[in-house]
Design an enzyme around this catalytic site. Structure first.
Site, short mmCIF file in Angstrom:
data_model
loop_
_atom_site.label_atom_id
_atom_site.label_comp_id
_atom_site.label_asym_id
_atom_site.label_seq_id
_atom_site.Cartn_x
_atom_site.Cartn_y
_atom_site.Cartn_z
N GLU A 95 19.97 26.46 11.70
CA GLU A 95 19.68 27.85 12.01
C GLU A 95 18.41 28.30 11.30
O GLU A 95 17.57 28.98 11.88
CB GLU A 95 20.87 28.72 11.60
CG GLU A 95 20.77 30.15 12.10
CD GLU A 95 21.61 31.09 11.26
OE1 GLU A 95 22.69 30.66 10.82
OE2 GLU A 95 21.17 32.22 11.03
N HIS A 96 18.26 27.88 10.04
CA HIS A 96 17.03 28.22 9.32
C HIS A 96 15.82 27.58 9.97
O HIS A 96 14.77 28.20 10.13
CB HIS A 96 17.15 27.75 7.86
CG HIS A 96 17.75 28.75 6.96
ND1 HIS A 96 17.06 29.38 5.97
CD2 HIS A 96 19.00 29.25 6.92
CE1 HIS A 96 17.86 30.23 5.34
NE2 HIS A 96 19.05 30.17 5.91
N GLU A 172 19.69 31.26 -1.39
CA GLU A 172 20.60 32.09 -0.60
C GLU A 172 22.05 31.81 -0.99
O GLU A 172 22.87 32.73 -1.05
CB GLU A 172 20.39 31.78 0.89
CG GLU A 172 20.95 32.86 1.80
CD GLU A 172 20.63 32.59 3.25
OE1 GLU A 172 19.60 31.94 3.52
OE2 GLU A 172 21.43 33.00 4.11
#
Lengths: 481, 273
Positions: A95-96, A172
């Protein structure tokens, strides 16, 4: 005396401030004649969701609604549940990487092109699905479809970007560690589904984040981002035919078909009644989540369980109702200062689910809150009343309808319904199913899932007062005939 | 809205002063910030400086390693790294397979556990009852005291025609070895004429042995054996005559002499009591 006269004067002026100038009589009759559509009429008038399946298995679904904007997105049956211990975190990493450029539009060219349309690109990864969607003007729909296809099929996966992202993701992870509610839910999954792939967190372990290579990510995409497992959903001012044409143009490529026999299948994930406690007396508040195994997405019991959750209600300290709330548990929480907040949840996966509640409380109220919450569960299993079921049904109907405000919400609704149920369930059908629920059904279904079942428990923070598992297990039944 | 209320002055009570937000059905409100009564000293060495970590509300994220002499050393990373250990060694057979639903076997597993609990409960109750009764009955008469309540008599010591007296439970016990003549005489007595009608054979187990409590039923004196008009016993206190079966024949006594509980053990022994 003076004060009273001031108040009286104030009252006249106050009324004016509140209600404004009186509307003219003529206007009033006009408004009266127009009338509002009834609830049933409104539901029937919602445009139907059209679904087309392309040759390669891609499902294209849309709801046209005559608006200047639209949301188009790809919902993919891929997530942390499809990973194993070595590849846990690949979905999140992907996704990143998806936003870091494609082969056709390397580097920041992709994002620049999205922004030049004035569009919004977003995505999320969860345990069983991954989504990428773009909110744009309706006239830009074909371009948006092309961008999405590029993102999913041609992700660049540059090595330099991958190395840079490692640090970002690790940072994160550290930040996510401070969101105790999410930590509690992750622990709940880790213990409830221990030994299975549902125990993995979506973000993955630090070791995996440090270790995943380009090859791992490419193989993940290769296995999972395939047409039969994707839904191209759209909502807004777009026409279904045009959408299908755009999909046919951009999504029928070799990368989207499965190679031979490599279709991944999901194994069932066993639920284990168990507990995990991360005690830390330095934290100010305790987060506790308790859940029993619930049904999968497609089970009709979900409607009844959602009604049950609406009966339990939610609460947090900013609620203004005080001791006058419709949720019995909330009233107790206020009266005896049991918790800062609580909420029930019903998380579903394809063949299993977690039905439970989560609360945040002071260290010295943990035991009382757990007692009251379990007591509420027992009360639901044995003595639900018709009036509270009626109230809960109305609340649920309201929530279902209010949820669909905006093209993005509708688009997500379409995408996830097609993945979970195989079809879009219209609001009319939801309404009918909700109406069919009565107190007896709530009692039966709740007893089926809650009564005398082994729960999974996750607790984070100053949880010394939380009783041991055997006591909590004993709270799942009443000694009665 | 708050500012409007402030400016409204005297109109304040009539201006809606709803300063709290109404929660939407789907968007949960952020929980209120925790109220800390005491100040947390600023720790500038904290690896992650954000509002939560400065106020002490963050879980200690990031790598935390500790080593010491007499406590376990450990390394703790983020919560994602925490894995539940493998408890397969403790699992029941039905739930060993991680890809099979545990719901199917749920009833049988529960049933087994509850059955074991119930059986243990019953067994424990039985044992507890026995232990308690043993302790409480230890407070009652002991064996040697109870032994005093019985007497064992060797019958071969008593010749025919003789009446022997023993002390039993504080009272005299008569054991009479009757002759055949006495037996037939007593059998022939008309029962309807007796004050306390009882046939002789109803008062003895073996006709040649009559065992009686030697206490006169009138006022409690001890009758004399082989005396009186009926070939039995005679009470000298008030003149009660008993026959060879111990039945009252003449005199003030109302009832026959009492026959105690006895049992013949073998040929030669009788246990009375």
């Amino acid at each position: 005396m003076a004060a009273r006269s001031v108040c009286r004067a104030g009252s006249a002026a106050g009324r004016a401030l509140l209600w404004g100038p009186r509307p003219a009589a003529a206007l009033l009759t006009l408004t009266r004649k127009r009338g509002a559509a009834t609830y049933a009429q409104t539901l029937q008038n919602i445009p139907e969701t059209q679904v087309t399946t392309l040759e390669n298995g891609l499902r294209v679904a849309s709801e046209e609604s005559n608006q200047p904007t639209c949301t188009v997105g790809l919902w993919i049956e891929a997530g942390s549940r499809y990973e194993d211990t070595k590849t846990n975190g690949a979905a999140f990493f992907m996704e990143h990487m998806a936003f870091k450029g494609t082969k056709k539009r390397p580097g920041s060219a992709f994002e620049k092109e999205v922004e030049s349309l004035g569009a919004h690109l977003n995505g999320y990864t969860s345990r069983e699905q991954t989504a990428f969607y773009i909110k744009a003007l309706s006239k830009d729909m074909p371009k948006v479809v092309e961008l999405l296809s590029d993102l999913v099929q041609n992700c660049a996966l540059e090595d330099s970007q991958i190395e840079k992202e490692r640090g970002v993701i690790l940072q994160e992870l550290k930040e996510l560690d401070s969101n105790l509610a999410d930590v509690t839910f992750d622990y709940l999954h880790a213990t409830a589904y221990q030994g299975t792939s549902l125990a993995h967190t979506v973000e993955g372990t630090t070791e995996n984040i440090k270790r995943l290579t380009r090859a791992d990510l490419a193989s993940y995409v290769d296995i999972h981002f395939k047409a039969p497992r994707m839904v191209l959903a759209a909502a807004g001012g777009i026409s279904h035919r045009e959408l299908v044409d755009a999909a046919k143009q951009h999504f029928t490529g070799a990368p989207l078909t499965h190679k031979g026999d490599s279709v991944p299948t999901l194994k069932h994930c066993r639920f284990t009644g168990s507990e995990i406690r991360a005690r830390d007396d330095a934290l100010p508040l305790a987060h506790i989540a308790l859940a029993v195994e619930g049904p999968g997405w497609a089970d009709p019991d979900n409607v009844v369980l959602n009604v049950a959750n609406a009966i339990i209600g939610r609460y947090d300290r900013t609620f203004g109702g005080g001791t006058n709330q419709s949720s019995k548990l909330a009233t107790l929480a206020v009266k005896h200062n049991l918790c800062h907040s609580f909420e029930p949840f019903n998380t579903s996966y394809s063949d299993t689910g977690l039905f439970g509640f989560h609360f945040v409380s002071d260290p010295l109220s943990v035991d009382d809150m757990m007692f009251c919450a379990q007591g509420e569960w027992m009360r639901l299993c044995t003595s639900t009343t018709e009036s509270e079921v009626t109230r809960a049904k109305n609340y649920l109907r309201n929530a279902m309808v209010a949820q669909l405000d905006g093209t993005t919400r509708v688009c997500e609704n379409i995408g996830s319904h097609l993945l979970h149920y195989g079809r879009r369930i219209p609001l009319e059908e939801w309404d009918a199913r909700i109406s069919a629920v009565d107190a007896r059904m709530v009692r039966d279904v709740c007893s089926k899932y809650i009564y005398d079942k082994c729960p999974a428990l996750a607790a984070v923070g100053p949880v010394e007062q939380l009783l041991d598992y055997n006591r909590i297990r004993s709270g799942m039944y009443w000694v009665r005939l | 809205m708050l500012s409007v209320a402030a400016r409204a002055g005297p109109f304040a009570p009539f201006v809606s002063a709803a300063a709290h937000a109404v929660p939407g059905p789907l968007r949960p409100l952020a929980p209120a910030a925790a109220h800390r009564d005491h100040k947390v000293p600023l720790d500038v060495k904290r690896p992650l400086l954000c509002r939560e970590s400065l106020s002490g509300r963050a879980a200690r994220g990031g790598l935390v390693a500790s080593a010491s002499l007499n406590a376990p050393a450990g390394v703790r990373c983020v919560h994602n790294d925490v894995t539940v250990p493998d408890f397969s060694a403790y699992r029941r057979q039905d739930v060993q397979d991680a890809s099979a639903s545990s719901q199917g076997s749920s009833n049988s597993r529960k049933g087994f556990s509850y059955l074991m609990t119930a059986a243990t409960g019953v067994a424990t109750a039985y044992v507890a009852k026995n232990v308690v009764t043993q302790f409480i009955s230890s407070l009652s008469a002991s064996a040697d005291v109870l032994a005093l309540s019985k007497i064992e008599i060797k019958l071969s010591d008593i010749p025919e025609g003789k009446n022997m007296a023993f002390k039993w439970r504080g009272k005299p016990l008569f054991v009479r070895h009757r002759t055949q003549a006495e037996i037939s005489q007593e059998a022939g007595v008309d029962v309807s004429q007796l004050r306390d009608p009882q046939h002789d054979l109803d008062r003895v187990k073996k006709p040649e042995w009559v065992i009686l409590v030697g206490v006169c039923t009138h006022l409690g004196c001890v009758p004399i054996a082989n005396a009186g008009d009926f070939g039995g016993y005679y009470c000298p206190c008030h003149g009660s005559h008993y026959d060879a079966s111990g039945r009252i024949r003449k005199g003030p006594a109302p009832l026959n002499l009492e026959v105690p509980v006895y049992q013949f053990i073998g040929d030669d022994t009788v246990v009375v009591g």
